[in-house]
Design an enzyme around this catalytic site. Sequence first.
Site, PDB file in Angstrom:
ATOM      1  N   GLY A 237     -12.963   8.220 -14.219  1.00  0.00           N
ATOM      2  CA  GLY A 237     -13.690   7.883 -15.427  1.00  0.00           C
ATOM      3  C   GLY A 237     -13.958   6.403 -15.544  1.00  0.00           C
ATOM      4  O   GLY A 237     -15.016   5.901 -15.163  1.00  0.00           O
TER       5      GLY A 237
ATOM      6  N   TYR B 180     -10.220  20.363 -28.876  1.00  0.00           N
ATOM      7  CA  TYR B 180     -11.488  20.784 -29.465  1.00  0.00           C
ATOM      8  C   TYR B 180     -11.419  22.270 -29.804  1.00  0.00           C
ATOM      9  O   TYR B 180     -10.372  22.904 -29.681  1.00  0.00           O
ATOM     10  CB  TYR B 180     -12.640  20.441 -28.525  1.00  0.00           C
ATOM     11  CG  TYR B 180     -12.802  18.942 -28.309  1.00  0.00           C
ATOM     12  CD1 TYR B 180     -12.786  18.064 -29.387  1.00  0.00           C
ATOM     13  CD2 TYR B 180     -12.951  18.407 -27.035  1.00  0.00           C
ATOM     14  CE1 TYR B 180     -12.927  16.691 -29.206  1.00  0.00           C
ATOM     15  CE2 TYR B 180     -13.086  17.035 -26.832  1.00  0.00           C
ATOM     16  CZ  TYR B 180     -13.070  16.182 -27.925  1.00  0.00           C
ATOM     17  OH  TYR B 180     -13.198  14.829 -27.741  1.00  0.00           O
TER      18      TYR B 180
ATOM     19  N   SER C 173     -16.301  11.494 -14.048  1.00  0.00           N
ATOM     20  CA  SER C 173     -15.810  12.275 -15.177  1.00  0.00           C
ATOM     21  C   SER C 173     -16.807  12.269 -16.335  1.00  0.00           C
ATOM     22  O   SER C 173     -17.568  11.313 -16.509  1.00  0.00           O
ATOM     23  CB  SER C 173     -14.494  11.686 -15.694  1.00  0.00           C
ATOM     24  OG  SER C 173     -13.439  11.956 -14.824  1.00  0.00           O
ATOM     25  N   PRO C 174     -16.774  13.316 -17.155  1.00  0.00           N
ATOM     26  CA  PRO C 174     -17.553  13.281 -18.396  1.00  0.00           C
ATOM     27  C   PRO C 174     -16.927  12.259 -19.342  1.00  0.00           C
ATOM     28  O   PRO C 174     -15.725  12.319 -19.619  1.00  0.00           O
ATOM     29  CB  PRO C 174     -17.426  14.703 -18.936  1.00  0.00           C
ATOM     30  CG  PRO C 174     -16.179  15.243 -18.302  1.00  0.00           C
ATOM     31  CD  PRO C 174     -16.039  14.570 -16.981  1.00  0.00           C
TER      32      PRO C 174
ATOM     33  N   GLN D  44     -21.458  19.697 -19.225  1.00  0.00           N
ATOM     34  CA  GLN D  44     -20.226  20.116 -19.906  1.00  0.00           C
ATOM     35  C   GLN D  44     -20.569  20.465 -21.345  1.00  0.00           C
ATOM     36  O   GLN D  44     -21.070  19.615 -22.093  1.00  0.00           O
ATOM     37  CB  GLN D  44     -19.170  19.012 -19.878  1.00  0.00           C
ATOM     38  CG  GLN D  44     -17.830  19.457 -20.468  1.00  0.00           C
ATOM     39  CD  GLN D  44     -16.857  18.306 -20.652  1.00  0.00           C
ATOM     40  OE1 GLN D  44     -17.036  17.482 -21.545  1.00  0.00           O
ATOM     41  NE2 GLN D  44     -15.835  18.244 -19.809  1.00  0.00           N
TER      42      GLN D  44
ATOM     43  N   ARG E 146     -12.630  23.138 -18.324  1.00  0.00           N
ATOM     44  CA  ARG E 146     -11.676  22.040 -18.493  1.00  0.00           C
ATOM     45  C   ARG E 146     -10.571  22.501 -19.422  1.00  0.00           C
ATOM     46  O   ARG E 146     -10.838  23.051 -20.498  1.00  0.00           O
ATOM     47  CB  ARG E 146     -12.359  20.792 -19.055  1.00  0.00           C
ATOM     48  CG  ARG E 146     -11.362  19.715 -19.493  1.00  0.00           C
ATOM     49  CD  ARG E 146     -12.000  18.368 -19.756  1.00  0.00           C
ATOM     50  NE  ARG E 146     -12.044  17.591 -18.518  1.00  0.00           N
ATOM     51  CZ  ARG E 146     -12.187  16.259 -18.489  1.00  0.00           C
ATOM     52  NH1 ARG E 146     -12.313  15.565 -19.605  1.00  0.00           N
ATOM     53  NH2 ARG E 146     -12.218  15.617 -17.330  1.00  0.00           N
TER      54      ARG E 146
END
Length: 792
Positions: free
Chosen positions: A720, A579, A416-417, A495, A627
């Site tokens: 993650g 975001y 995962s980022p 990403q 995402r």
Amino acid sequence: MRITVIGGGPGGLYFALLTKKRRPDWHVAVYEQNQADDTFGFGVVFSDETLHEFLSRDRKSFDRIRSEFAYWDDVAVHKQGTEIRCAGNGFAGISRKKLLNILQQRAGEEGVEMQFGVSIAPEEIATRFADSDVVVGSDGVNSKIREHFRESFRPEVTIKSNRFCWMGSTRPMDEFNYFFRETEHGIICAHTYQYEVGRSTWIFEMDDACWRGHGFDGMDEAQSKQRLEMLYAEELQGHPLLLNRSNWRQFPRIFSEQWTHENIVLLGDAKASAHYSIGSGTKLAMECAISLSDAVVDHAETSVAAAFKAYEDERRTPCQIIQHNADVSLAWFEHMNWSWDMSPEQFAMVVMCRAKSITYDNLLVRDPDFVEKVDTAFYERLYRETGEDYRTSRPTPMFTRFKLRDMTVENRVVMSPMAQYSADDGGNLTDWHFVHYTSHALGGAGMVFVEMTCPSADARITPGCPGLWTDAHEAQFKRIVDFVHANTKTKMVMQLGHAGRKGSTQLGWHKMDMPLAEKAQNWPLFSASDIPYMDDVSATPKALDRADMDRIKADFVQATERADRAGFDMVELHCAHGYLLASFLSPLTNRRSDDYGGSIENRLRYPLEVFRAMREVWPAEKPMSVRISATDWAEGGISEADSFAISEAFAEAGCDLIDVSAGQTVAGQKPVYGRMFQVKFAEAIRNVPKMAVMTVGAITEAGQVNTILHTRRADLVALGRPHLWNPYFTREAAAWYDARNQHWPKQYLAGRDQAHRELPKKRDQEIELRRKARPRPHEADEGAADRREAAE
């Protein structure tokens, strides 16, 4: 001490029995509104693990109950004329009436006072039982006590959508059967099991549309029985259905914020209900009865308050875990149609693993033959659909390839980022990033996402977030990507995201989401609307105007071009977690009255503009992902229908994969955590819009990865935190399953050979130990019962 129990179900009776047994000098009384032999329902189910724990608490009731068991080991799933069996499950059924009679007898033998046919009004408790030190509210799902004192107990009662009814039958059976039947109005499931010789329980369940389509809303019990006998004539094998208060109902999901009020304490379904599909209602009641009895006896010399606290401290978390598993199981039955197009083998795997507590690795312990069947079906399906042939190598689903456009991923494991907060003030990468990303690629993951990278300085979350707006940034990323491509088969994903109103904050290990301590260092914020993330703490963002939109879109485009030149295999647009682009999607953060606010179509407008502009400059042969937060974990936020609309809109714009996350949109969110807690959102998008999806969220084990893939909950599985402490998660799992189709750098080949020698042996030994360790109380652990008696 004087103890009053209101409600004579299994939990209340078992509490009274255990308490009186340990303290014969106490006065313990049970008041039940029904008569002693008056009960509804047919059979009660216990697992081996449950029996091992609580029935051995009282040897005499254990022996009597055990003598009445109908025991079975197999679960059989019936779909479209095919039966798939899974062994090793270990369940026992008993007549609810017999269970109650045994507990009544034992309670009476120990000196418990029991009064039947007595209804106690909650408002009478204080006066009628003024001399009672403890009053136990065990009056069931429709608890009058809970509702009367709801200001203290603060219950949440949610009526679930499916319709169900309990019936019985004279048909014998040696296993637990799920009979799924497709009808002109929808899917019906009959949950069935034998609970005594010549008697079996039949719970019929279907969604509301199916229920109304068959006309059950206008039928009485007898008419419903006749209709179900016609529908299930083949499965009933000539046996009739039996009635006993077999009314159609909807399951009430009950959760109480508090379990006590003054000297009153809730027990069983009165405080928390668990859906019958995992057989936990009686289990929950009796396990809590043990804990409450222990707490009251052990703290008798202290205080009732201390006893209640000990009870809640011990049982609150286990109850929530059981209830969460039951909720997940219940949700699957509400959406049975999502899985109906599956083969019988895959469908059976979904049924077995629906609650997430049973995984691929658990099933290897229970029934390796079952796993072999579902694996074979998986490989055959993959061969038919893609031409990929794993029918001989059989590497498990997580080590099969997956293709998006011209990109082929070597396995289904993704890193995962995850924000590292380690860039310098100019957004430049450091040695930390090089080691972090290259080590995880060497660890064998099919894809590695870099953390959210910002297309401009004012798009950053923190001063430690990396950027992609200069030639230097591009070169730094290219160095990492080139190393990965030269030494591994891992695909690298960029990403790109803009922090929006959640920007200009401190590093994650300082004060997360809080503005920078030095006010002069903070930069201007932007969002869909001028709503701060945290009132009185966060800065108020500017609502984007057209010029801002054009400038930010151009920033994303230049960063996308740089990602391509740096050699990234895929680029992802971050539209989640509150975001900037996510702030347009959620109705909680988008209060605009122009063309970019209001309906989901309008809220999608600007994120789609950005995505289309990126897609234009990103090579056609390379895939793109998005995402999203499929829920905001807050009332009035993104709905399931919204998440479907968002996914479909991005797919039409050229998106190849939806990266399904959740939450972090508003500071006051109320997430429901648990193992694999976000997988259900990916599953919905995978099975309704039928898009390729990646899932994330509290996935920690290789067995969970295989389960998710097997059950079509996702196509790729991202981990993650497990990757933060184990970069070689994927290589370890490959050796564990002896999957020999994975690329290893030549420098690591000696380690590969050792791992493939040692870990499969360790796996087989562990499986064997787990099989031997599984409790089988139906075979009677006489020594354990004797030891328990001696200890008491």
